[in-house]
Design a protein around this motif. Structure first.
Motif, PDB file in Angstrom:
ATOM      1  N   GLY A   1       0.826  -1.209   0.000  1.00 56.44           N
ATOM      2  CA  GLY A   1       0.000   0.000   0.000  1.00 56.44           C
ATOM      3  C   GLY A   1       0.856   1.252   0.000  1.00 56.44           C
ATOM      4  O   GLY A   1       0.564   2.226  -0.699  1.00 56.44           O
ATOM      5  N   TYR A   2       1.929   1.194   0.763  1.00 58.22           N
ATOM      6  CA  TYR A   2       2.836   2.340   0.883  1.00 58.22           C
ATOM      7  C   TYR A   2       3.587   2.560  -0.431  1.00 58.22           C
ATOM      8  O   TYR A   2       3.768   3.684  -0.897  1.00 58.22           O
ATOM      9  CB  TYR A   2       3.813   2.026   2.023  1.00 58.22           C
ATOM     10  N   LEU A   3       3.996   1.444  -1.033  1.00 60.21           N
ATOM     11  CA  LEU A   3       4.727   1.498  -2.314  1.00 60.21           C
ATOM     12  C   LEU A   3       3.848   2.121  -3.411  1.00 60.21           C
ATOM     13  O   LEU A   3       4.285   2.994  -4.163  1.00 60.21           O
ATOM     14  CB  LEU A   3       5.156   0.078  -2.714  1.00 60.21           C
ATOM     15  N   TYR A   4       2.583   1.667  -3.487  1.00 54.96           N
ATOM     16  CA  TYR A   4       1.703   2.203  -4.531  1.00 54.96           C
ATOM     17  C   TYR A   4       1.310   3.650  -4.248  1.00 54.96           C
ATOM     18  O   TYR A   4       1.069   4.418  -5.187  1.00 54.96           O
ATOM     19  CB  TYR A   4       0.477   1.299  -4.724  1.00 54.96           C
ATOM     20  N   LEU A   5       1.273   4.003  -2.984  1.00 56.91           N
ATOM     21  CA  LEU A   5       1.004   5.410  -2.651  1.00 56.91           C
ATOM     22  C   LEU A   5       2.188   6.269  -3.115  1.00 56.91           C
ATOM     23  O   LEU A   5       2.004   7.365  -3.641  1.00 56.91           O
ATOM     24  CB  LEU A   5       0.769   5.564  -1.137  1.00 56.91           C
ATOM     25  N   ALA A   6       3.401   5.729  -2.964  1.00 55.16           N
ATOM     26  CA  ALA A   6       4.598   6.446  -3.436  1.00 55.16           C
ATOM     27  C   ALA A   6       4.540   6.586  -4.966  1.00 55.16           C
ATOM     28  O   ALA A   6       4.891   7.634  -5.515  1.00 55.16           O
ATOM     29  CB  ALA A   6       5.863   5.702  -3.017  1.00 55.16           C
ATOM     30  N   MET A   7       4.073   5.547  -5.651  1.00 57.18           N
ATOM     31  CA  MET A   7       3.948   5.629  -7.112  1.00 57.18           C
ATOM     32  C   MET A   7       2.878   6.650  -7.486  1.00 57.18           C
ATOM     33  O   MET A   7       3.013   7.360  -8.481  1.00 57.18           O
ATOM     34  CB  MET A   7       3.604   4.257  -7.688  1.00 57.18           C
TER      35      MET A   7
ATOM     36  N   THR B   1       2.089   9.372  -5.785  1.00 60.17           N
ATOM     37  CA  THR B   1       2.625  10.732  -5.613  1.00 60.17           C
ATOM     38  C   THR B   1       3.619  11.057  -6.735  1.00 60.17           C
ATOM     39  O   THR B   1       3.698  12.184  -7.194  1.00 60.17           O
ATOM     40  CB  THR B   1       3.311  10.921  -4.234  1.00 60.17           C
ATOM     41  N   PHE B   2       4.336  10.017  -7.194  1.00 58.70           N
ATOM     42  CA  PHE B   2       5.266  10.230  -8.315  1.00 58.70           C
ATOM     43  C   PHE B   2       4.479  10.608  -9.579  1.00 58.70           C
ATOM     44  O   PHE B   2       4.810  11.583 -10.270  1.00 58.70           O
ATOM     45  CB  PHE B   2       6.114   8.976  -8.560  1.00 58.70           C
ATOM     46  N   ALA B   3       3.416   9.836  -9.876  1.00 65.17           N
ATOM     47  CA  ALA B   3       2.603  10.102 -11.079  1.00 65.17           C
ATOM     48  C   ALA B   3       1.994  11.500 -11.014  1.00 65.17           C
ATOM     49  O   ALA B   3       1.972  12.230 -12.008  1.00 65.17           O
ATOM     50  CB  ALA B   3       1.515   9.039 -11.216  1.00 65.17           C
ATOM     51  N   GLU B   4       1.533  11.862  -9.839  1.00 69.50           N
ATOM     52  CA  GLU B   4       0.950  13.201  -9.640  1.00 69.50           C
ATOM     53  C   GLU B   4       2.014  14.274  -9.911  1.00 69.50           C
ATOM     54  O   GLU B   4       1.730  15.293 -10.539  1.00 69.50           O
ATOM     55  CB  GLU B   4       0.430  13.282  -8.188  1.00 69.50           C
ATOM     56  N   SER B   5       3.234  14.007  -9.471  1.00 67.07           N
ATOM     57  CA  SER B   5       4.304  15.012  -9.624  1.00 67.07           C
ATOM     58  C   SER B   5       4.682  15.240 -11.081  1.00 67.07           C
ATOM     59  O   SER B   5       5.261  16.262 -11.412  1.00 67.07           O
ATOM     60  CB  SER B   5       5.540  14.601  -8.808  1.00 67.07           C
ATOM     61  N   ILE B   6       4.364  14.273 -11.949  1.00 61.53           N
ATOM     62  CA  ILE B   6       4.658  14.490 -13.372  1.00 61.53           C
ATOM     63  C   ILE B   6       3.353  14.666 -14.180  1.00 61.53           C
ATOM     64  O   ILE B   6       3.306  14.449 -15.382  1.00 61.53           O
ATOM     65  CB  ILE B   6       5.567  13.378 -13.962  1.00 61.53           C
TER      66      ILE B   6
ATOM     67  N   LEU C   1       2.116  -5.248  14.634  1.00 58.32           N
ATOM     68  CA  LEU C   1       2.428  -4.334  13.534  1.00 58.32           C
ATOM     69  C   LEU C   1       3.903  -3.965  13.559  1.00 58.32           C
ATOM     70  O   LEU C   1       4.397  -3.428  14.554  1.00 58.32           O
ATOM     71  CB  LEU C   1       1.555  -3.081  13.625  1.00 58.32           C
ATOM     72  N   LYS C   2       4.578  -4.277  12.470  1.00 57.97           N
ATOM     73  CA  LYS C   2       6.027  -4.003  12.388  1.00 57.97           C
ATOM     74  C   LYS C   2       6.298  -2.742  11.564  1.00 57.97           C
ATOM     75  O   LYS C   2       5.420  -2.270  10.849  1.00 57.97           O
ATOM     76  CB  LYS C   2       6.723  -5.203  11.764  1.00 57.97           C
ATOM     77  N   ALA C   3       7.538  -2.277  11.653  1.00 53.98           N
ATOM     78  CA  ALA C   3       7.915  -1.056  10.916  1.00 53.98           C
ATOM     79  C   ALA C   3       7.788  -1.275   9.414  1.00 53.98           C
ATOM     80  O   ALA C   3       8.054  -2.365   8.906  1.00 53.98           O
ATOM     81  CB  ALA C   3       9.348  -0.683  11.269  1.00 53.98           C
ATOM     82  N   LEU C   4       7.373  -0.225   8.730  1.00 51.44           N
ATOM     83  CA  LEU C   4       7.244  -0.300   7.271  1.00 51.44           C
ATOM     84  C   LEU C   4       8.533   0.171   6.605  1.00 51.44           C
ATOM     85  O   LEU C   4       9.152   1.125   7.070  1.00 51.44           O
ATOM     86  CB  LEU C   4       6.118   0.616   6.804  1.00 51.44           C
ATOM     87  N   GLY C   5       8.915  -0.488   5.533  1.00 53.48           N
ATOM     88  CA  GLY C   5      10.074  -0.058   4.761  1.00 53.48           C
ATOM     89  C   GLY C   5       9.776   1.248   4.036  1.00 53.48           C
ATOM     90  O   GLY C   5       8.610   1.603   3.848  1.00 53.48           O
ATOM     91  N   GLU C   6      10.826   1.950   3.648  1.00 53.27           N
ATOM     92  CA  GLU C   6      10.638   3.222   2.934  1.00 53.27           C
ATOM     93  C   GLU C   6      10.623   2.957   1.437  1.00 53.27           C
ATOM     94  O   GLU C   6      11.602   2.462   0.883  1.00 53.27           O
ATOM     95  CB  GLU C   6      11.779   4.167   3.308  1.00 53.27           C
ATOM     96  N   PRO C   7       9.521   3.273   0.768  1.00 52.97           N
ATOM     97  CA  PRO C   7       9.490   3.047  -0.680  1.00 52.97           C
ATOM     98  C   PRO C   7      10.326   4.096  -1.411  1.00 52.97           C
ATOM     99  O   PRO C   7      10.577   5.171  -0.856  1.00 52.97           O
ATOM    100  CB  PRO C   7       8.005   3.190  -1.032  1.00 52.97           C
ATOM    101  N   PRO C   8      10.754   3.812  -2.650  1.00 54.19           N
ATOM    102  CA  PRO C   8      11.498   4.831  -3.394  1.00 54.19           C
ATOM    103  C   PRO C   8      10.624   6.061  -3.630  1.00 54.19           C
ATOM    104  O   PRO C   8       9.398   5.961  -3.628  1.00 54.19           O
ATOM    105  CB  PRO C   8      11.804   4.149  -4.741  1.00 54.19           C
ATOM    106  N   ALA C   9      11.246   7.206  -3.832  1.00 58.11           N
ATOM    107  CA  ALA C   9      10.486   8.428  -4.103  1.00 58.11           C
ATOM    108  C   ALA C   9      10.402   8.670  -5.612  1.00 58.11           C
ATOM    109  O   ALA C   9       9.461   9.264  -6.113  1.00 58.11           O
ATOM    110  CB  ALA C   9      11.157   9.612  -3.425  1.00 58.11           C
TER     111      ALA C   9
END
Ligand code: OFO
Length: 162
Positions: A21-27, A29-34, A70-78
């Motif tokens: 979910g976090y990864l696709y949210l990062a994607m 925000t990326f799509a929005e930025s372009i 609930l464990k820590a979430l990894g940081e997706p690429p920006a």
């Protein structure tokens, strides 16, 4: 009661689904930025769907008397370089998730945990759909690769996802 090994494996999968979910949210925000608003909306919906996968696992674990952790979430690429690359990453990520679900299922078979086997069936089928969708969109994007501006038509179309 669910085994401790299965409980740990499901907790890891809860984390993997929230990470999806976090990864696709990062994607998104990326799509929005372009300025691809349709793709941004598609990825955001995908992100929300992934969170529902995590909740499904969490509810099941609790229903079986397990303890959800609930464990820590990894940081997706920006940065995802391009929309095409985002979907390449989506497809490869979904393949990883499929492999994880299959491993979980194998564990359930090994433990003769029939309830978990039955529960995981939904995820097995869902992964077939997830991979097929990512592959289909990636194919469409590749088809218009050499035609400037055409990606915006796909963007508009894809933004209609409910
Ligand atoms: Fe993309 O299906 Fe869950 O992770």
């Amino acid at each position: 009661m669910i085994s401790e090994k299965m409980q740990n494996a499901i907790n890891d999968q809860i984390n993997a689904e929230f990470y999806s979910g976090y990864l696709y949210l990062a994607m998104s925000t990326f799509a929005e930025s372009i300025n691809y608003k349709g793709f941004a909306s598609w990825f955001r919906k995908q992100s929300e769907e992934e969170n529902t996968h995590a909740f499904k696992l969490l509810d099941y674990l609790q229903e079986r008397g397990g303890r959800a952790i609930l464990k820590a979430l990894g940081e997706p690429p920006a940065d995802f370089k391009s929309i095409e690359y985002s979907f390449e990453q989506t497809l490869s990520h979904e393949k990883t998730i499929t492999a994880r679900i299959h491993k979980l299922y194998e564990l359930a078979v090994g433990e003769k945990d029939y309830a978990t086997q039955s529960f995981l069936q939904w995820f097995i089928n869902e992964q077939v759909e997830e991979e097929a969708t990512a592959e289909e969109i990636l194919d469409q994007i590749k088809m218009v690769e050499s035609k400037p501006g055409s990606l915006f038509y796909i963007d508009r179309h894809i933004g209609k996802r409910q």
